[in-house]
Design an enzyme around this catalytic site. Structure first.
Site, PDB file in Angstrom:
ATOM      1  CG  ASP A  13      -1.898  -1.161   1.200  1.00 34.42           C
ATOM      2  OD1 ASP A  13      -2.265  -1.606   0.106  1.00 34.42           O
ATOM      3  OD2 ASP A  13      -2.248  -1.645   2.296  1.00 34.42           O
ATOM      4  CE  LYS A  16       2.406  -2.388  -4.337  1.00 31.87           C
ATOM      5  NZ  LYS A  16       2.032  -2.011  -2.948  1.00 31.87           N
ATOM      6  N   GLY A  40      -4.490  -4.274  -3.810  1.00 33.62           N
ATOM      7  CA  GLY A  40      -5.494  -3.247  -4.107  1.00 33.62           C
ATOM      8  C   GLY A  40      -4.743  -1.996  -4.503  1.00 33.62           C
ATOM      9  CG  HIS A  41      -2.022  -2.002  -7.016  1.00 33.60           C
ATOM     10  ND1 HIS A  41      -1.125  -2.582  -7.870  1.00 33.60           N
ATOM     11  CD2 HIS A  41      -1.741  -2.517  -5.788  1.00 33.60           C
ATOM     12  CE1 HIS A  41      -0.338  -3.408  -7.195  1.00 33.60           C
ATOM     13  NE2 HIS A  41      -0.702  -3.388  -5.935  1.00 33.60           N
ATOM     14  CD  GLN A 225       0.837  -8.922  -2.715  1.00 26.05           C
ATOM     15  OE1 GLN A 225       1.548  -9.514  -3.493  1.00 26.05           O
ATOM     16  NE2 GLN A 225      -0.411  -8.638  -2.987  1.00 26.05           N
ATOM     17  CB  THR A 305      -7.821  -5.709  -0.617  1.00 31.71           C
ATOM     18  OG1 THR A 305      -7.040  -5.310  -1.736  1.00 31.71           O
ATOM     19  CG2 THR A 305      -8.387  -7.092  -0.868  1.00 31.71           C
ATOM     20  NE  ARG A 310      -3.870   0.424   3.771  1.00 36.28           N
ATOM     21  CZ  ARG A 310      -4.070   1.199   2.720  1.00 36.28           C
ATOM     22  NH1 ARG A 310      -3.642   2.444   2.706  1.00 36.28           N
ATOM     23  NH2 ARG A 310      -4.687   0.731   1.651  1.00 36.28           N
ATOM     24  N   GLY A 420      -0.086  14.265  -3.102  1.00 39.80           N
ATOM     25  CA  GLY A 420      -1.535  14.109  -3.129  1.00 39.80           C
ATOM     26  C   GLY A 420      -1.851  12.921  -4.008  1.00 39.80           C
TER      27      GLY A 420
END
Ligand code: GDP
Ligand code: IMO
Ligand code: MG
Length: 430
Positions: A13, A16, A40-41, A225, A305, A310, A420
């Site tokens: 996270d 990427k 989850g991108h 990842q 995801t 987090r 941003g």
């Protein structure tokens, strides 16, 4: 360079997806090499937000071809949902725009059930997986019981293999984990349909990419990842089940050594982790609230995801130096610098302490991280909102000092920072 490999330098996270989106403007092929829909991108383009789990983020640029490499595990249901989602957003995916390696492996509902059953059995010691069946699918691959995507091209023998897998996994579920079995006939019916729909996408993607590189085309490998979730190099056992580091890009795409490449690490300007496992620079209280956000903004630290909050902390340069080493990073991109605005001071973890010893680097890899205390260097913070800044000269001096100190302590250049989540919100570092 013919090949750019972009890897997460932390626990995933890192941003990427948005960096791939920027680099893909110059790429012909964008290729995912590890993991599956545990990723989850997020990519923001104008008023549109894309959250991609399986298909490489670069396909949003219509000139690119997406590759799902042999190192990946694929849930076909998720793949078709994602193709539909993209189509509704005006991004059309067909076999001329997406190739899937015959050697990638399939995830089935039995893998999902097993992921859940194993986590349940671990109880308090659970890994906090994404429950997407990733671990069980890779376990089957390694134990040579997996289902290769290419087998779908021969439906009858594929269905035989699928049925064998479902029966074996049901025995595991019921006898070993005390969990209910999956219902086999509807899965067989669904996967027969998936096989027909997937067939035109199934190719020798290693051949495609090697040919492209020979022809002078530009390939961008999109990591998923992060380094610290790598099966070998991460914080084992709190890792994922694939090779997420730069070497994984070569084996996960069928590329050889010797291809000239940039290896671009993506790190957040602070540190986050979702799921269990050690995290020496983790913070709580007001700083944590500042870094995580309240969940009101789409970029706040809640999983793309899973939606889980987090864990957050200060940037850990011991771990970042480790990521430089195990990936052979040639440069770093730093994301979410804007989030640090408004803090009175910013901490960098420059070393670890254990009893009387101070360690600049990990004595025995990141496995035993939990025992170390971070040694911090405190730098002055900056108060300005930096979201509209587009040049190094306009960044607050304290933000420049923060970046320069990171460069100095990791030994590779920071090429770019993002300020941003939008496509244009980034600053090149001269
Ligand atoms: P990935 O898995 O590495 O692609 O990262 P995710 O998409 O899961 O999480 C990154 C989140 O941070 C997303 O919501 C992005 O839109 C957001 N993001 C990325 N770069 C920046 C940035 O520079 N500033 C802010 N505020 N948000 C960012
Ligand atoms: P992207 O590509 C953050 C974490 C899970 C869990 C561990 C094992 O978006 O950066 P798994 O389902 O893979 O068996 O879970 O790995 N994890 C991620 N964390 N970002 C990801 O992907 C992740 N993919 C897996 O939270 O701790
Ligand atoms: Mg993510």
């Amino acid at each position: 360079m013919p090949l750019d490999i972009l890897v997460g330098a932390q626990w995933g996270d890192e941003g990427k997806g948005r960096m791939v989106d920027l680099l893909a403007a110059e790429a012909d092929f964008v290729a995912r090499y590890c993991g599956g829909d545990n990723a989850g991108h997020t990519v923001n383009v104008g008023s549109q937000t894309f959250k991609l789990h399986l298909i490489p983020s670069g396909v949003i640029h219509p000139h690119t071809i997406g590759i799902i490499g042999n190192g990946m595990v694929i849930n076909p249901q998720v793949l078709f949902e994602e193709i539909n989602m993209l189509e509704q957003a005006g991004v059309f995916i067909d076999p001329s725009r997406l190739e899937i390696s015959f050697a990638a492996h399939l995830i089935t509902p039995a893998h999902l059930a097993l992921d859940q059953a194993i986590e349940n059995q671990r109880g308090a010691a659970r890994l906090g997986t994404t429950l997407r069946g990733i671990g069980p699918a890779y376990t089957d691959k390694v134990s040579r019981q997996g289902l290769r995507v290419g087998w779908m091209l021969n439906p009858d023998s594929f269905i035989e293999e699928l049925s064998r897998h479902l029966e074996i996994t049901n025995r595991l579920l019921t006898r070993l984990y005390d969990a209910p079995p999956v219902e086999i006939p509807p899965i067989v019916t669904a996967y027969r349909k998936f096989a027909a729909a997937l067939s035109p996408y199934i190719k020798d993607t290693s051949a495609t990419l090697n040919r492209a590189i020979r022809q002078g085309k530009h390939v961008l490998a999109e990591g998923a990842q992060g380094t610290l979730l790598d099966l070998d190099h991460g914080t084992y056992p709190f890792v994922t089940s694939s090779s997420t580091t730069a070497a994984g890009a070569l084996s996960g795409l069928g590329l050889g050594l010797g291809c000239e490449s940039r290896v671009i690490g993506v790190a957040k300007a602070f540190q986050t982790r979702v799921g269990s496992g050690p995290f020496p620079t983790e913070v709580e209280g007001v700083v944590a609230e500042h870094l995580r956000g309240t969940g009101e903004n789409p970029w706040d630290e809640y999983g793309t995801t899973t939606g889980r909050p987090r864990r957050v902390g200060w940037l850990d340069l011991v771990l970042l130096r480790y990521a430089v080493r195990v990936n052979g990073l040639t440069e770093l991109v730093l994301t979410k610098l804007d989030i640090l605005s408004g803090l009175p001071g910013v901490n960098l973890c420059v070393a670890y302490r254990l009893e009387d010893h101070v360690y600049q680097d990990l004595p025995l890899g990141p496995g035993g991280l939990g025992t170390f205390q971070p040694v911090y260097e405190e730098l002055p913070g900056w108060q300005e909102d930096i979201g509209d800044i587009r040049s190094w000269e306009d960044l607050p001096d304290q933000a420049c000092d923060y970046i320069l100190r990171i460069e100095e302590l990791i030994g590779i250049p920071v090429r770019m920072v993002s300020v941003g989540p939008e496509r244009e919100q980034w600053v090149e570092i001269a």
